[in-house]
Design an enzyme around this catalytic site. Sequence first.
Site, PDB file in Angstrom:
ATOM      1  N   TYR A  39       3.607   6.217  10.288  1.00  0.00           N
ATOM      2  CA  TYR A  39       2.790   5.063   9.893  1.00  0.00           C
ATOM      3  C   TYR A  39       3.642   4.004   9.183  1.00  0.00           C
ATOM      4  O   TYR A  39       3.497   2.807   9.444  1.00  0.00           O
ATOM      5  CB  TYR A  39       1.637   5.520   8.986  1.00  0.00           C
ATOM      6  CG  TYR A  39       0.529   4.506   8.887  1.00  0.00           C
ATOM      7  CD1 TYR A  39      -0.584   4.576   9.723  1.00  0.00           C
ATOM      8  CD2 TYR A  39       0.590   3.450   7.974  1.00  0.00           C
ATOM      9  CE1 TYR A  39      -1.600   3.626   9.656  1.00  0.00           C
ATOM     10  CE2 TYR A  39      -0.413   2.499   7.900  1.00  0.00           C
ATOM     11  CZ  TYR A  39      -1.511   2.596   8.739  1.00  0.00           C
ATOM     12  OH  TYR A  39      -2.505   1.660   8.663  1.00  0.00           O
ATOM     13  N   LYS A  83       0.553  -0.585  15.109  1.00  0.00           N
ATOM     14  CA  LYS A  83       1.949  -0.660  15.567  1.00  0.00           C
ATOM     15  C   LYS A  83       2.295  -1.898  16.406  1.00  0.00           C
ATOM     16  O   LYS A  83       3.468  -2.216  16.586  1.00  0.00           O
ATOM     17  CB  LYS A  83       2.292   0.592  16.399  1.00  0.00           C
ATOM     18  CG  LYS A  83       2.395   1.851  15.576  1.00  0.00           C
ATOM     19  CD  LYS A  83       3.703   1.907  14.816  1.00  0.00           C
ATOM     20  CE  LYS A  83       3.714   2.949  13.731  1.00  0.00           C
ATOM     21  NZ  LYS A  83       3.552   2.413  12.378  1.00  0.00           N
ATOM     22  N   PRO A  96      -4.828  -0.171  18.612  1.00  0.00           N
ATOM     23  CA  PRO A  96      -4.491  -0.615  17.251  1.00  0.00           C
ATOM     24  C   PRO A  96      -4.596   0.463  16.168  1.00  0.00           C
ATOM     25  O   PRO A  96      -4.249   0.209  15.017  1.00  0.00           O
ATOM     26  CB  PRO A  96      -5.513  -1.733  16.983  1.00  0.00           C
ATOM     27  CG  PRO A  96      -6.624  -1.496  17.945  1.00  0.00           C
ATOM     28  CD  PRO A  96      -6.055  -0.793  19.123  1.00  0.00           C
ATOM     29  N   TYR A 123      -9.518   5.359   7.160  1.00  0.00           N
ATOM     30  CA  TYR A 123      -9.748   5.676   8.585  1.00  0.00           C
ATOM     31  C   TYR A 123     -10.786   6.791   8.615  1.00  0.00           C
ATOM     32  O   TYR A 123     -10.538   7.870   8.072  1.00  0.00           O
ATOM     33  CB  TYR A 123      -8.471   6.199   9.231  1.00  0.00           C
ATOM     34  CG  TYR A 123      -7.424   5.145   9.518  1.00  0.00           C
ATOM     35  CD1 TYR A 123      -6.536   4.700   8.535  1.00  0.00           C
ATOM     36  CD2 TYR A 123      -7.294   4.602  10.797  1.00  0.00           C
ATOM     37  CE1 TYR A 123      -5.565   3.743   8.824  1.00  0.00           C
ATOM     38  CE2 TYR A 123      -6.322   3.659  11.091  1.00  0.00           C
ATOM     39  CZ  TYR A 123      -5.463   3.232  10.099  1.00  0.00           C
ATOM     40  OH  TYR A 123      -4.500   2.288  10.396  1.00  0.00           O
ATOM     41  N   HIS A 172       0.842  -1.202   0.000  1.00  0.00           N
ATOM     42  CA  HIS A 172       0.000   0.000   0.000  1.00  0.00           C
ATOM     43  C   HIS A 172       0.873   1.246   0.000  1.00  0.00           C
ATOM     44  O   HIS A 172       1.752   1.400   0.846  1.00  0.00           O
ATOM     45  CB  HIS A 172      -0.909   0.001   1.233  1.00  0.00           C
ATOM     46  CG  HIS A 172      -2.091  -0.909   1.090  1.00  0.00           C
ATOM     47  ND1 HIS A 172      -3.206  -0.830   1.883  1.00  0.00           N
ATOM     48  CD2 HIS A 172      -2.339  -1.907   0.215  1.00  0.00           C
ATOM     49  CE1 HIS A 172      -4.085  -1.747   1.515  1.00  0.00           C
ATOM     50  NE2 HIS A 172      -3.574  -2.420   0.504  1.00  0.00           N
TER      51      HIS A 172
HETATM   52  C1  LIG Z   1      -7.997  -7.542  18.062  1.00  0.00           C
HETATM   53  C2  LIG Z   1      -6.564  -7.119  17.830  1.00  0.00           C
HETATM   54  C3  LIG Z   1      -6.227  -6.399  16.682  1.00  0.00           C
HETATM   55  C4  LIG Z   1      -4.923  -5.988  16.471  1.00  0.00           C
HETATM   56  N1  LIG Z   1      -4.618  -5.273  15.341  1.00  0.00           N
HETATM   57  C5  LIG Z   1      -3.350  -4.903  15.126  1.00  0.00           C
HETATM   58  C6  LIG Z   1      -2.970  -4.218  13.930  1.00  0.00           C
HETATM   59  O1  LIG Z   1      -3.779  -3.919  13.061  1.00  0.00           O
HETATM   60  N2  LIG Z   1      -1.657  -3.917  13.741  1.00  0.00           N
HETATM   61  C7  LIG Z   1      -0.692  -4.253  14.667  1.00  0.00           C
HETATM   62  O2  LIG Z   1       0.497  -3.997  14.444  1.00  0.00           O
HETATM   63  N3  LIG Z   1      -1.024  -4.889  15.816  1.00  0.00           N
HETATM   64  C8  LIG Z   1      -2.324  -5.225  16.057  1.00  0.00           C
HETATM   65  N4  LIG Z   1      -2.639  -5.902  17.188  1.00  0.00           N
HETATM   66  C9  LIG Z   1      -1.589  -6.178  18.139  1.00  0.00           C
HETATM   67  C10 LIG Z   1      -0.778  -7.391  17.737  1.00  0.00           C
HETATM   68  O3  LIG Z   1      -1.615  -8.451  17.406  1.00  0.00           O
HETATM   69  C11 LIG Z   1       0.142  -7.721  18.897  1.00  0.00           C
HETATM   70  O4  LIG Z   1       0.901  -6.582  19.209  1.00  0.00           O
HETATM   71  C12 LIG Z   1       1.075  -8.892  18.579  1.00  0.00           C
HETATM   72  O5  LIG Z   1       0.344 -10.102  18.547  1.00  0.00           O
HETATM   73  C13 LIG Z   1       2.181  -8.992  19.622  1.00  0.00           C
HETATM   74  O6  LIG Z   1       2.924 -10.158  19.422  1.00  0.00           O
HETATM   75  P1  LIG Z   1       3.606 -10.902  20.644  1.00  0.00           P
HETATM   76  O7  LIG Z   1       4.294 -12.058  20.053  1.00  0.00           O
HETATM   77  O8  LIG Z   1       4.350  -9.928  21.463  1.00  0.00           O
HETATM   78  O9  LIG Z   1       2.391 -11.375  21.580  1.00  0.00           O
HETATM   79  P2  LIG Z   1       1.192 -12.432  21.274  1.00  0.00           P
HETATM   80  O10 LIG Z   1       0.803 -12.400  19.838  1.00  0.00           O
HETATM   81  O11 LIG Z   1       0.147 -12.123  22.295  1.00  0.00           O
HETATM   82  O12 LIG Z   1       1.851 -13.823  21.578  1.00  0.00           O
HETATM   83  C14 LIG Z   1       2.115 -14.271  22.886  1.00  0.00           C
HETATM   84  C15 LIG Z   1       2.101 -15.792  22.899  1.00  0.00           C
HETATM   85  O13 LIG Z   1       2.451 -16.235  24.204  1.00  0.00           O
HETATM   86  C16 LIG Z   1       1.578 -17.280  24.590  1.00  0.00           C
HETATM   87  N5  LIG Z   1       1.528 -17.293  26.057  1.00  0.00           N
HETATM   88  C17 LIG Z   1       0.884 -16.433  26.882  1.00  0.00           C
HETATM   89  N6  LIG Z   1       1.077 -16.771  28.148  1.00  0.00           N
HETATM   90  C18 LIG Z   1       1.864 -17.875  28.153  1.00  0.00           C
HETATM   91  C19 LIG Z   1       2.402 -18.688  29.179  1.00  0.00           C
HETATM   92  N7  LIG Z   1       2.172 -18.432  30.452  1.00  0.00           N
HETATM   93  N8  LIG Z   1       3.175 -19.741  28.817  1.00  0.00           N
HETATM   94  C20 LIG Z   1       3.428 -20.005  27.514  1.00  0.00           C
HETATM   95  N9  LIG Z   1       2.932 -19.266  26.503  1.00  0.00           N
HETATM   96  C21 LIG Z   1       2.159 -18.205  26.812  1.00  0.00           C
HETATM   97  C22 LIG Z   1       0.253 -16.908  23.937  1.00  0.00           C
HETATM   98  O14 LIG Z   1      -0.604 -18.032  23.797  1.00  0.00           O
HETATM   99  C23 LIG Z   1       0.726 -16.372  22.594  1.00  0.00           C
HETATM  100  O15 LIG Z   1       0.832 -17.368  21.627  1.00  0.00           O
HETATM  101  C24 LIG Z   1      -3.936  -6.302  17.422  1.00  0.00           C
HETATM  102  C25 LIG Z   1      -4.262  -7.029  18.584  1.00  0.00           C
HETATM  103  C26 LIG Z   1      -5.555  -7.431  18.797  1.00  0.00           C
HETATM  104  C27 LIG Z   1      -5.897  -8.220  20.049  1.00  0.00           C
END
Ligand SMILES: Cc1cc2nc3c(=O)[nH]c(=O)nc-3n(C[C@H](O)[C@H](O)[C@H](O)COP(=O)(O)OP(=O)(O)OC[C@H]3O[C@@H](n4cnc5c(N)ncnc54)[C@H](O)[C@@H]3O)c2cc1C
Length: 393
Positions: free
Chosen positions: A388, A300, A296, A204, A76
């Site tokens: 962005y 980011k 969101p 948006y 995009h």
């Molecule tokens: C509805 C929604 C929409 C979003 N939209 C956007 C967007 O448009 N753009 C964007 O950039 N971000 C977006 N985000 C945010 C983005 O999804 C997160 O920032 C991203 O998933 C972070 O990745 P992570 O690996 O840090 O954490 P997570 O993806 O949360 O991964 C953490 C992992 O750890 C595991 N875990 C948790 N506790 C334990 C434990 N005790 N023992 C073992 N494993 C465990 C979980 O099961 C999971 O698999 C959105 C989030 C949500 C909820």
Amino acid sequence: MAAQERTQVGIIGAGPAGLLLARLLKLHGIDSVILEARTRDYVEARVRAGVLEQGTVGLLEEAGVAERLHRDGLVHNGVEIAANGQRLRIDFRALTDKTVTVYGQTEVTRDLIAARLAGDGPIVWKAADVAIHGIESDRPRLGYRLAGVEHTLICDFVAGCDGFHGVSRPSLPAALGQTFERTYPFGWLGILADVPPCSDELIYASHPRGFALASMRSPTRSRYYIQCSLDEKIEEWPDARIWDELKLRLGSEPVPDITTGPSIEKSIAPLRSFVSTPMQHGRLFLTGDAAHIVPPTGAKGLNLAASDVHYLCRALVAHYGKGNDDLLNGYSNTALARVWKAERFSWWMTMLLHRLHPETSFEAQMQRAELDYLASSQAAQTVLAENYVGLPF
Ligand SMILES: Cc1cc2nc3c(=O)[nH]c(=O)nc-3n(C[C@H](O)[C@H](O)[C@H](O)COP(=O)(O)OP(=O)(O)OC[C@H]3O[C@@H](n4cnc5c(N)ncnc54)[C@H](O)[C@@H]3O)c2cc1C
């Protein structure tokens, strides 16, 4: 019976942060074990982010998992801001010479899991009751239970990549840290549907009825969001009501042609800004949502997880390769400098576009002035575009 294993980096969480870290470490010859509380099916099906900054795409290329991303991802060159009945295009390419790529987090996760399981090392699915011990020693241990058997994983380092509700952040000594939080008096109601998107780029919308976002995951799968109150119930939002509301809120000129269809996923999420500092103590290092959350609006969250992983991987490579711990010692400060800028941008985008109460408040007047300024100033548009597409790592 208890089982004992050994690895260099024990990674908690098989989200994007944990998986990408494991992959990059492996490419530098560093071993890891990933402990994940959920099943593979659950992790691969979790619908979340969809917009990748150019730097995140670069990291996925470096990780050797960008083939499908380049084939199926949608590049995009800009986004549109709909406000006051008109649509304003922010041209990323013209303003910054950069782009973003739309490619679902589910797909990023699948690509990383496939690479991991093709020979990089283990992911322990359904690891229960993960507990972190001895982070102030040089041999931290992860205890967990698998199918009723107690396990201990002895590590050099622990990477807490377990998201906002994980065990890693609470394992840092509370007295050493500080948290910063902003909750917002609204949430997002999201709908995913197998219908073509209403526009080639994201829209948006700031509307008197509330914020709306027209997004997508592919040319045949759309993702839409509307601002809702925090006490809203998903059962009170049949698909038809969501589509009607979207048409009203996205109705700025030129009016987009919204194709409706049955939802394949619907959810309500609260919006939150949160930062926990420091992001490290002893041999435990936090990455991604384990350390910080953004609303969101600025897309980011996933991208910040990727930049944390970049800094942590670089630091571990310096430790193992050169015996130099300067980057490891500075990890938290380096990561937080970028985190805070993304927090600022996400908060600003949220306050710019959501309906604020009361409409006679000072904040609501500031919002009007910001939107007016954005529409009239190329400098303001460049600031939005630069943030962005992602600040440099
Ligand atoms: C509805 C929604 C929409 C979003 N939209 C956007 C967007 O448009 N753009 C964007 O950039 N971000 C977006 N985000 C945010 C983005 O999804 C997160 O920032 C991203 O998933 C972070 O990745 P992570 O690996 O840090 O954490 P997570 O993806 O949360 O991964 C953490 C992992 O750890 C595991 N875990 C948790 N506790 C334990 C434990 N005790 N023992 C073992 N494993 C465990 C979980 O099961 C999971 O698999 C959105 C989030 C949500 C909820």
